[in-house]
Design an enzyme around this catalytic site. Structure first.
Site, PDB file in Angstrom:
ATOM      1  NE  ARG A  20      97.603 -35.745 -21.688  1.00  0.00           N
ATOM      2  CZ  ARG A  20      96.878 -34.646 -21.670  1.00  0.00           C
ATOM      3  NH1 ARG A  20      97.462 -33.487 -21.486  1.00  0.00           N
ATOM      4  NH2 ARG A  20      95.578 -34.692 -21.778  1.00  0.00           N
ATOM      5  CG  ASN A  75      83.606 -35.928 -20.966  1.00  0.00           C
ATOM      6  OD1 ASN A  75      83.334 -35.275 -19.949  1.00  0.00           O
ATOM      7  ND2 ASN A  75      84.495 -35.526 -21.852  1.00  0.00           N
ATOM      8  CG  HIS A  83      80.763 -31.275 -25.017  1.00  0.00           C
ATOM      9  ND1 HIS A  83      81.849 -30.478 -24.726  1.00  0.00           N
ATOM     10  CD2 HIS A  83      80.273 -30.815 -26.205  1.00  0.00           C
ATOM     11  CE1 HIS A  83      82.016 -29.600 -25.690  1.00  0.00           C
ATOM     12  NE2 HIS A  83      81.076 -29.776 -26.588  1.00  0.00           N
ATOM     13  N   GLY A  89      88.461 -39.627 -29.688  1.00  0.00           N
ATOM     14  CA  GLY A  89      88.307 -38.281 -30.220  1.00  0.00           C
ATOM     15  C   GLY A  89      87.974 -37.256 -29.142  1.00  0.00           C
ATOM     16  CG  ASP A  98      83.949 -32.982 -26.289  1.00  0.00           C
ATOM     17  OD1 ASP A  98      84.094 -33.634 -25.245  1.00  0.00           O
ATOM     18  OD2 ASP A  98      84.327 -31.798 -26.410  1.00  0.00           O
TER      19      ASP A  98
END
Ligand code: GAR
Length: 209
Positions: free
Chosen positions: A68, A110, A112, A146, A148
């Protein structure tokens, strides 16, 4: 008019948020240019939308990498090749890792589909519906390590209706989410922003007020 701010958008699915950004970028006054669209999988509408708009695309699948961490480094390299000032995760269903955040932390946004800090994770609309909240919404935030949890840039509230399903609720959230994303990516690009702890502000410049 200054040069448009280059933005790389990462997607994993239908790409309606990406499409809203691409449409907004048609107006030079918007001040944003989608320099490239990246994905973690092939065969998604989000990539087709980018190709239709003549935007370069790339795909990096986690399964093609030994670890990853190696995928994360490769993702950061591919994004950096397009020299973005901002990165927008628009339905990107992977967590970016330490190598990515070392280069793009503080300038990766981002969206959400819930009102943070409630209902983080992959199932915001489902979790809000199951909890029985009457108002949910969407959150635009700066990505941190973290899930969100990053500093909030903007939020929009959306009512939960008695006959909602997860899909109907998510579609209503997405309609509001697209407007929020377009408004705030444009504002951050044109007016800049600053963070003080968890508080993000973007005072309007005089000429765009
Ligand atoms: C959006 O609702 C976005 O907030 C959500 O996926 C949807 C993508 O829609 N993202 C997440 O849940 C990330 N954890 P789109 O592909 O049509 O833009």
């Amino acid at each position: 008019m200054t040069d448009a701010t280059p933005v790389v958008v990462l997607v994993s699915g239908s790409g309606t948020n990406l499409q809203a950004l691409l449409d907004a970028c048609d107006d030079p006054a918007y001040g944003v240019r989608v320099a490239a669209v990246g994905a973690d999988r092939e065969g998604i509408a989000g990539l087709e939308r980018a190709e239709a708009a003549g935007v370069p695309t790339f795909v990096l699948r986690v399964s093609d990498f030994e670890t990853r961490e190696a995928w994360d480094v490769a993702l950061a390299d591919r994004v950096a090749a397009h020299a973005p000032e901002l990165v927008v995760l628009a339905g990107f269903m992977k967590l970016t890792g330490p190598a990515f955040l070392a280069r793009f932390g503080g300038r990766t946004l981002n969206a959400h589909p819930a009102l943070s800090p409630s209902f983080p994770g992959m199932h915001g609309p489902r979790d809000a519906l199951e909890h029985g909240v009457k108002i949910t919404g969407a959150t635009l935030f700066l990505v941190d390590e973290g899930v969100d949890t990053g500093p909030i840039v903007a939020q929009v509230a959306v009512p939960v209706l008695d006959d909602d399903t997860v899909d109907s609720l998510h579609e209503r959230i997405k309609t509001s989410e697209r407007g929020m994303l377009v408004e705030w990516v444009g504002r951050l690009a044109r007016d800049g922003y600053s963070t003080d702890g968890r508080r993000v502000t973007s005072p309007r410049k005089k000429e765009s007020a």
